[in-house]
Design a protein around this motif. Structure first.
Motif, PDB file in Angstrom:
ATOM      1  N   ALA A  41       0.908  -1.311   0.197  1.00 38.84           N
ATOM      2  CA  ALA A  41       0.130  -0.094   0.080  1.00 38.84           C
ATOM      3  C   ALA A  41       0.784   1.232   0.168  1.00 38.84           C
ATOM      4  O   ALA A  41       0.535   2.266  -0.570  1.00 38.84           O
ATOM      5  N   GLU A  42       2.119   1.050   0.705  1.00 45.98           N
ATOM      6  CA  GLU A  42       2.841   2.190   0.654  1.00 45.98           C
ATOM      7  C   GLU A  42       3.706   2.588  -0.646  1.00 45.98           C
ATOM      8  O   GLU A  42       3.786   3.687  -0.859  1.00 45.98           O
ATOM      9  N   ARG A  43       3.910   1.416  -1.181  1.00 46.24           N
ATOM     10  CA  ARG A  43       4.469   1.482  -2.527  1.00 46.24           C
ATOM     11  C   ARG A  43       3.428   2.038  -3.426  1.00 46.24           C
ATOM     12  O   ARG A  43       4.061   2.943  -4.303  1.00 46.24           O
ATOM     13  N   VAL A  44       2.359   1.660  -3.507  1.00 47.31           N
ATOM     14  CA  VAL A  44       1.361   2.177  -4.438  1.00 47.31           C
ATOM     15  C   VAL A  44       1.214   3.665  -4.315  1.00 47.31           C
ATOM     16  O   VAL A  44       0.914   4.262  -5.189  1.00 47.31           O
ATOM     17  N   THR A  45       0.857   4.158  -2.888  1.00 45.99           N
ATOM     18  CA  THR A  45       0.639   5.499  -2.675  1.00 45.99           C
ATOM     19  C   THR A  45       1.683   6.579  -2.456  1.00 45.99           C
ATOM     20  O   THR A  45       1.671   7.720  -2.623  1.00 45.99           O
ATOM     21  N   GLY A  46       2.848   5.880  -2.100  1.00 45.89           N
ATOM     22  CA  GLY A  46       3.977   6.681  -1.647  1.00 45.89           C
ATOM     23  C   GLY A  46       3.861   7.469  -0.442  1.00 45.89           C
ATOM     24  O   GLY A  46       4.525   8.361   0.001  1.00 45.89           O
ATOM     25  N   ASP A  47       2.980   6.700   0.718  1.00 46.74           N
ATOM     26  CA  ASP A  47       2.639   7.156   1.997  1.00 46.74           C
ATOM     27  C   ASP A  47       2.916   6.331   2.823  1.00 46.74           C
ATOM     28  O   ASP A  47       3.451   5.096   2.441  1.00 46.74           O
ATOM     29  N   LYS A  48       2.936   6.919   4.140  1.00 45.01           N
ATOM     30  CA  LYS A  48       3.250   6.142   5.321  1.00 45.01           C
ATOM     31  C   LYS A  48       2.171   6.143   6.274  1.00 45.01           C
ATOM     32  O   LYS A  48       1.709   7.024   6.580  1.00 45.01           O
ATOM     33  N   PHE A  49       1.445   4.929   6.400  1.00 43.23           N
ATOM     34  CA  PHE A  49       0.460   4.629   7.267  1.00 43.23           C
ATOM     35  C   PHE A  49       0.851   4.408   8.619  1.00 43.23           C
ATOM     36  O   PHE A  49       1.204   3.269   9.347  1.00 43.23           O
ATOM     37  N   ARG A  50       0.852   5.588   9.512  1.00 42.14           N
ATOM     38  CA  ARG A  50       1.276   5.649  10.776  1.00 42.14           C
ATOM     39  C   ARG A  50       0.223   5.146  11.851  1.00 42.14           C
ATOM     40  O   ARG A  50       0.486   5.132  12.922  1.00 42.14           O
ATOM     41  N   TYR A  51      -1.079   5.335  11.301  1.00 41.95           N
ATOM     42  CA  TYR A  51      -2.474   5.207  12.296  1.00 41.95           C
ATOM     43  C   TYR A  51      -2.958   3.975  12.059  1.00 41.95           C
ATOM     44  O   TYR A  51      -3.090   3.369  10.864  1.00 41.95           O
ATOM     45  N   ALA A  52      -3.351   3.154  13.236  1.00 39.25           N
ATOM     46  CA  ALA A  52      -3.964   1.853  12.893  1.00 39.25           C
ATOM     47  C   ALA A  52      -5.208   1.785  14.019  1.00 39.25           C
ATOM     48  O   ALA A  52      -5.043   2.185  14.947  1.00 39.25           O
ATOM     49  N   LYS A  53      -6.254   1.443  13.412  1.00 44.39           N
ATOM     50  CA  LYS A  53      -7.643   1.469  14.362  1.00 44.39           C
ATOM     51  C   LYS A  53      -8.325   0.300  13.845  1.00 44.39           C
ATOM     52  O   LYS A  53      -8.368  -0.013  12.721  1.00 44.39           O
ATOM     53  N   ILE A  54      -9.111  -0.310  14.688  1.00 47.23           N
ATOM     54  CA  ILE A  54     -10.191  -1.221  14.495  1.00 47.23           C
ATOM     55  C   ILE A  54     -11.535  -0.547  14.485  1.00 47.23           C
ATOM     56  O   ILE A  54     -11.852  -0.045  15.578  1.00 47.23           O
ATOM     57  N   SER A  55     -12.499  -0.617  13.560  1.00 47.36           N
ATOM     58  CA  SER A  55     -13.750   0.190  13.505  1.00 47.36           C
ATOM     59  C   SER A  55     -14.524  -0.483  14.499  1.00 47.36           C
ATOM     60  O   SER A  55     -14.107  -1.641  15.016  1.00 47.36           O
ATOM     61  N   PRO A  56     -15.598  -0.021  14.769  1.00 43.99           N
ATOM     62  CA  PRO A  56     -16.601  -0.519  15.623  1.00 43.99           C
ATOM     63  C   PRO A  56     -17.113  -2.139  15.276  1.00 43.99           C
ATOM     64  O   PRO A  56     -17.478  -2.804  15.987  1.00 43.99           O
ATOM     65  N   LYS A  57     -17.098  -2.195  13.925  1.00 43.34           N
ATOM     66  CA  LYS A  57     -17.668  -3.724  13.361  1.00 43.34           C
ATOM     67  C   LYS A  57     -16.397  -4.546  13.220  1.00 43.34           C
ATOM     68  O   LYS A  57     -16.381  -5.507  12.662  1.00 43.34           O
ATOM     69  N   GLY A  58     -15.051  -4.317  13.604  1.00 46.96           N
ATOM     70  CA  GLY A  58     -14.170  -5.052  13.328  1.00 46.96           C
ATOM     71  C   GLY A  58     -13.317  -4.732  12.139  1.00 46.96           C
ATOM     72  O   GLY A  58     -12.287  -5.494  11.856  1.00 46.96           O
ATOM     73  N   THR A  59     -13.366  -3.837  11.311  1.00 40.27           N
ATOM     74  CA  THR A  59     -12.617  -3.404  10.048  1.00 40.27           C
ATOM     75  C   THR A  59     -11.319  -2.990  10.411  1.00 40.27           C
ATOM     76  O   THR A  59     -10.930  -2.038  11.212  1.00 40.27           O
ATOM     77  N   LYS A  60     -10.113  -3.508   9.984  1.00 41.89           N
ATOM     78  CA  LYS A  60      -8.702  -2.919  10.191  1.00 41.89           C
ATOM     79  C   LYS A  60      -8.702  -1.834   9.179  1.00 41.89           C
ATOM     80  O   LYS A  60      -8.556  -1.877   8.294  1.00 41.89           O
ATOM     81  N   ILE A  61      -8.144  -0.675   9.798  1.00 41.20           N
ATOM     82  CA  ILE A  61      -8.086   0.488   9.301  1.00 41.20           C
ATOM     83  C   ILE A  61      -6.896   1.237   9.391  1.00 41.20           C
ATOM     84  O   ILE A  61      -6.333   1.330  10.665  1.00 41.20           O
ATOM     85  N   PHE A  62      -5.888   1.866   8.272  1.00 43.28           N
ATOM     86  CA  PHE A  62      -4.680   2.032   8.562  1.00 43.28           C
ATOM     87  C   PHE A  62      -4.779   3.383   7.749  1.00 43.28           C
ATOM     88  O   PHE A  62      -5.358   3.723   6.741  1.00 43.28           O
ATOM     89  N   SER A  63      -4.233   4.306   8.073  1.00 39.67           N
ATOM     90  CA  SER A  63      -4.188   5.890   7.787  1.00 39.67           C
ATOM     91  C   SER A  63      -2.891   6.688   7.800  1.00 39.67           C
ATOM     92  O   SER A  63      -1.995   6.391   8.758  1.00 39.67           O
ATOM     93  N   VAL A  64      -3.032   7.454   6.866  1.00 43.01           N
ATOM     94  CA  VAL A  64      -1.827   8.682   7.074  1.00 43.01           C
ATOM     95  C   VAL A  64      -2.101   9.428   8.138  1.00 43.01           C
ATOM     96  O   VAL A  64      -1.108   9.733   8.997  1.00 43.01           O
TER      97      VAL A  64
END
Length: 204
Positions: A41-64
C-alpha cells in the motif's frame, strides 16, 4: 496431590502450552502478512500509514492521519451494504463477508477535485493498462480506490473531509472485487479490469 490429579494438571498444562504455541505462530504469520500488505500500500501510494484502528464492526483501518469518526462509519456502512447484497438470495456468497476480513488503507488524496471541478478525492497510480487512454495523465491515472492484496483482503482509498457517502460507495466497489475473487472467480475475471469494460455487477 495424588497421581490422578498430577496427570490432569500435566494434561492441562500441555494443552495450554500447545494452544500458546499455535496462537503465537498464527499471530506471527498474521503480522507478517499485514506488514507485506502495508508495504505494498505504501509502494502504491507513496504514503506512510502511521495510524492503525479497528472500526466498531471490526474493520482494520490504517491511515496517514488520524481518521475521523465520519470516515470510519462510512467505511463500515460501505462494507455492510456490499455484504448484504453478496449474501442475498440472488448471489448467496459466503466467503470474506466479515468486517474483520478487510484491511483498508486511507491514503493522502493526490487530488480533491475532478476535471469537472466536483469534490473527488482520488489517488494517483501508475497508468499500466490505461496508458495512452483518456485516463492517462502522464504515466498515471486518478482512482477512487485500488485493491492491493487478495489474501488478506486489502485496498486503499483516498482520505475525505466531506461527502462521506462517496467513501461508502468506493469501499463497496473495491470490496466487491475481493468478494468476487473469493466467491466467483469467473465473474471476477470478467469484471476486474475496467480498461477492458470490467464493471461492478453486484453494486450496479
Amino acid at each position: 496431590m495424588n497421581i490422578f490429579t498430577r496427570v490432569i494438571c500435566l494434561v492441562l498444562l500441555g494443552s495450554a502450552l500447545v494452544f500458546f504455541f499455535f496462537h503465537t505462530v498464527i499471530q506471527s504469520q498474521t503480522s507478517t502478512a499485514q506488514r507485506f500488505v502495508t508495504e505494498e500500500a505504501e509502494r502504491v501510494t507513496g504514503d506512510k500509514f502511521r495510524y492503525a484502528k479497528i472500526s466498531p464492526k471490526g474493520t482494520k483501518i490504517f491511515s496517514v492521519t488520524k481518521p475521523s469518526d465520519n470516515m470510519i462509519s462510512a467505511i463500515d456502512r460501505g462494507l455492510d451494504r456490499m455484504f448484504a447484497i453478496a449474501k442475498s438470495r440472488k448471489y448467496q456468497f459466503s466467503k470474506r463477508l466479515h468486517h474483520s476480513d478487510y484491511s483498508i488503507y486511507i491514503a493522502r488524496a493526490d487530488r480533491t477535485r475532478n476535471g469537472g471541478g466536483d469534490y473527488s478525492p482520488d489517488i494517483a497510480i501508475q497508468a499500466k493498462q490505461y496508458a495512452g487512454s483518456v485516463y492517462d495523465k502522464g504515466g498515471y491515472v486518478y482512482a477512487a480506490g485500488m485493491v492491493v492484496a487478495f489474501n488478506p483482503c486489502a485496498f486503499v482509498i483516498a482520505e475525505h473531509q466531506k461527502n462521506f457517502e462517496r467513501v461508502s460507495e468506493v469501499v463497496g466497489y473495491e470490496g466487491e472485487h475481493l468478494v468476487l475473487y473469493h466467491n466467483n472467480r469467473r465473474l471476477f475475471n470478467q469484471t476486474a479490469d475496467h480498461s477492458k469494460g470490467g464493471g461492478h455487477p453486484i453494486l450496479k
